[in-house]
Design a protein around this motif. Structure first.
Motif: not given
Length: 500
Positions: A440, A247, A437, A270-271, A277-278, A281, A273-275
Motif C-alpha cells: 500500500d 457505510s 499491507r 465498497d469500492r 479512504d485510500t 489516507n 468507500q475503499t477509494a
C-alpha cells in the motif's frame, strides 16, 4: 344551492383538493405506475388486435357448422328422393305427393328454410312463413323459379351476401320426371341469427377482457410496491450517503435482477468507500511527508546567521531536503501516470543483457553480497525503463532491511509464458501482518530496522508497474530469515499494445 356549493369551497380552501392533486402527480411520476400503464396499454392493444381475429374464427366456425347442416339436410333429401324414385313410377301426381309428405314432415334447423319451386313457380316452404329476402317476390326466389326447370343439382353451397342480414347460404336438389327437370328443392340458411349471437359473444369477450385487465392492473399496482422495494431502498440509501457516512448498504434478499442490483450497489459502495479512504489516507500521508521537509527547511532558514560555514551547512541541508521532496513528487507523478493509457513504452527486451545492466546498477546501492542468477531467458515485451525502476526499488528495499554481511540475489526464470523476476535477501524478514499491507502507498513495516527516510511509495510503485504490464507481485517472507519479492510478468503483451 349555497349549502351544496359551500362545502366544496371549504374542501378546496382546506387544501384537500391540492393534496389529492399532488398525490396524483406523484403517482403519475412513479416508475411502477409507468410500467403498469405500459403493461395495460400493451394488453389493451393485444385485446384490440385479438377481437377481429376472434370474430373471424368464430364466424368461420359458424359458417362451417351451417354448411355441414345444409349438406346433411340435402343428403337426407337425396336419399329419400332416390328411395321414392326407385319404388314409385314417376308422375306429376306422385312427385307432388312426395314433395308434400317430405316438405311438411321435416323439422329444419334454426334459421334453415326448405323451399320448393315447381314448374317455374313457388310451390311451398317449411317453415311456411318466409322472410322478405326469401319470399315469392324476392330477387333470389325469382332466380330460383327461372332456373328450376333447366338447372342441375348444385354440389357446392352458394353464399349470397346481403347487407341487411349478413349472408344467405343455400344448396338445391333438382326434381325430375322421366329425367326432365320440373323443379328444385332448396335448403337455405340465413346467417343473421348466428352472427348476432356471435357478435354478442364478441362483446362479452371484450367486456371480460377489459375487466380482467383492469383488475390485474390494480392488483399488480398494489403488489408492485413490495416488488420494487429494493429500488426504493436504493434511493433512500443513496440519499443518506455523504462523505462522512459511506457505510450504508442494502439488504440482499432472494434472487433475480433486483437482488443483483442491490448486490451491485453494495459492491460499488465498497469500492467507493475503499477509494475514498485510500484518497483520504493518501492526502493525509502526502501532506505529512511534505510537511516534514518544509518544517526542517523553514526552521534552519529562520535560525541561519551570517556565518559562512553555517550558511553552507544550512544550504546543504536544504538542498538535501529539496532533493528528497523532488523524489517524493516524482514518485507521486509516476503513480498518477500509471492510470494513463500511454504509461508504458513497450519494446522487445533481451533478458540477458538487460539483467546484467540492472545488476550493475543495484550493486552500487550498498555494500552487500550481490548474486545474479539465471539471466539467460530469451526476450520480453515490456517497458524497459519501468521494469528497471521496479527491480531497483525491490533492491533498494532489500538494502534497507539487510546488514553488511547479508546476501541479496537478483534472478529471473521462465515458466508457462511468464517471466518471474525476483529479489531475495537474507535480512530481517517481514511479519505476516505487515505482508498484507506492505504494497500500500505510504505503508512501512512495523518494528523493523529501517535506514531510509523514504515516503513508503517504492513497493506501491512496483505493484503499479506489474499491474500495468498485466502482471502481479508476490512476496514470501519469514521474520529473521529473509524475504523474496517476485515481479511476475507475461512474456507477450496484448496485440494492441505490442510495439510496431
Amino acid at each position: 344551492m349555497k349549502s351544496t356549493v359551500r362545502p366544496l369551497f371549504e374542501v378546496i380552501e382546506s387544501g384537500s383538493a391540492l393534496r389529492i392533486f399532488k398525490w396524483l402527480q406523484k403517482l403519475r411520476r412513479e416508475t411502477r405506475t409507468r410500467i403498469l400503464l405500459l403493461y395495460a396499454a400493451t394488453m389493451l392493444a393485444v385485446v384490440a388486435a385479438s377481437v377481429p381475429i376472434f370474430r373471424y374464427f368464430l364466424f368461420s366456425e359458424i359458417n362451417a357448422r351451417v354448411q355441414e347442416d345444409l349438406r346433411e339436410e340435402v343428403e337426407e333429401l337425396q336419399e329419400a328422393y332416390e328411395i321414392w324414385d326407385a319404388a314409385t313410377p314417376e308422375s306429376r301426381a306422385g312427385l307432388v305427393s312426395f314433395i308434400d309428405n317430405y316438405l311438411y314432415n321435416q323439422i329444419p334447423e334454426d334459421d334453415n328454410f326448405h323451399i320448393v319451386v315447381f314448374e317455374g313457380e313457388f310451390y311451398g316452404a317449411n317453415p311456411g312463413v318466409l322472410p322478405s329476402v326469401l319470399d315469392a317476390d324476392s330477387d333470389l326466389m325469382q332466380k330460383w323459379m327461372q332456373c328450376s326447370e333447366s338447372s342441375t343439382s348444385i354440389e357446392e353451397i352458394i353464399v349470397v351476401p346481403n347487407p341487411e342480414i349478413g349472408s344467405i347460404l343455400y344448396q338445391n336438389h333438382v326434381l325430375e320426371i322421366d329425367n326432365v327437370p320440373v323443379g328444385a328443392y332448396i335448403v337455405a340458411h340465413l346467417s343473421a341469427g348466428e352472427r348476432t349471437e356471435a357478435l354478442t359473444s364478441v362483446y362479452i369477450f371484450i367486456k371480460v377482457a377489459i375487466g380482467v385487465i383492469l383488475v390485474s392492473f390494480l392488483l399488480a399496482w398494489l403488489g408492485s410496491r413490495q416488488l420494487l422495494n429494493p429500488v426504493q431502498q436504493l434511493s433512500k440509501t443513496a440519499r443518506s450517503i455523504n462523505e462522512t457516512n459511506l457505510s450504508q448498504r442494502l439488504d440482499v434478499k432472494g434472487s433475480g435482477e433486483l437482488a443483483e442490483l442491490a448486490l451491485t450497489f453494495n459492491t460499488m459502495m465498497d469500492r467507493v468507500q475503499t477509494a475514498f479512504d485510500t484518497q483520504r489516507n493518501f492526502i493525509n500521508d502526502a501532506s505529512h511527508e511534505l510537511r516534514t521537509p518544509l518544517t526542517i527547511i523553514q526552521g534552519h532558514l529562520e535560525l541561519m546567521d551570517e556565518d559562512p560555514e553555517e550558511q553552507q551547512e544550512t544550504l546543504d541541508l536544504v538542498m538535501d531536503e529539496l532533493s528528497r521532496m523532488g523524489r517524493f513528487v516524482n514518485d507521486l507523478l509516476l503513480l498518477a501516470k500509471a492510470e494513463r493509457p500511454d504509461f508504458l513504452k513497450l519494446e522487445t527486451i533481451e533478458i540477458e543483457p538487460f539483467m546484467k545492466a540492472v545488476f550493475a546498477k543495484i550493486t552500487a546501492l550498498a555494500d552487500r553480497h550481490w548474486v545474479l542468477v539465471n539471466s539467460n531467458c530469451g526476450v520480453l515485451v515490456a517497458d524497459r525503463q519501468q521494469i528497471t525502476g521496479a527491480l531497483i526499488n525491490l533492491a533498494q528495499n532489500a538494502v534497507q532491511h539487510t546488514a553488511l554481511d547479508d546476501t541479496i540475489e537478483l534472478g529471473v526464470e521462465r515458466t508457462s509464458g511468464l517471466l518471474r523476476f525476483w529479489v531475495r535477501d537474507t535480512g530481517n524478514g517481514i511479519s505476516q501482518s505487515d505482508q498484507e499491507r506492505i504494497f500500500d502507498r505510504f505503508a512501512r513495516a512495523a518494528k523493523t530496522y529501517r535506514r531510509s527516510e523514504g515516503a513508503g511509495l517504492g513497493l506501491a510503485i512496483v505493484k503499479t508497474i506489474a499491474e500495468s504490464h498485466a502482471g502481479y507481485v508476490e512476496l514470501i517472507s519469514q521474520v529473521g530469515i529473509g524475504s523474496t519479492f517476485s515481479l511476475i510478468l507475461p512474456v507477450e503483451q496484448p496485440e494492441e499494445r505490442r510495439p510496431e
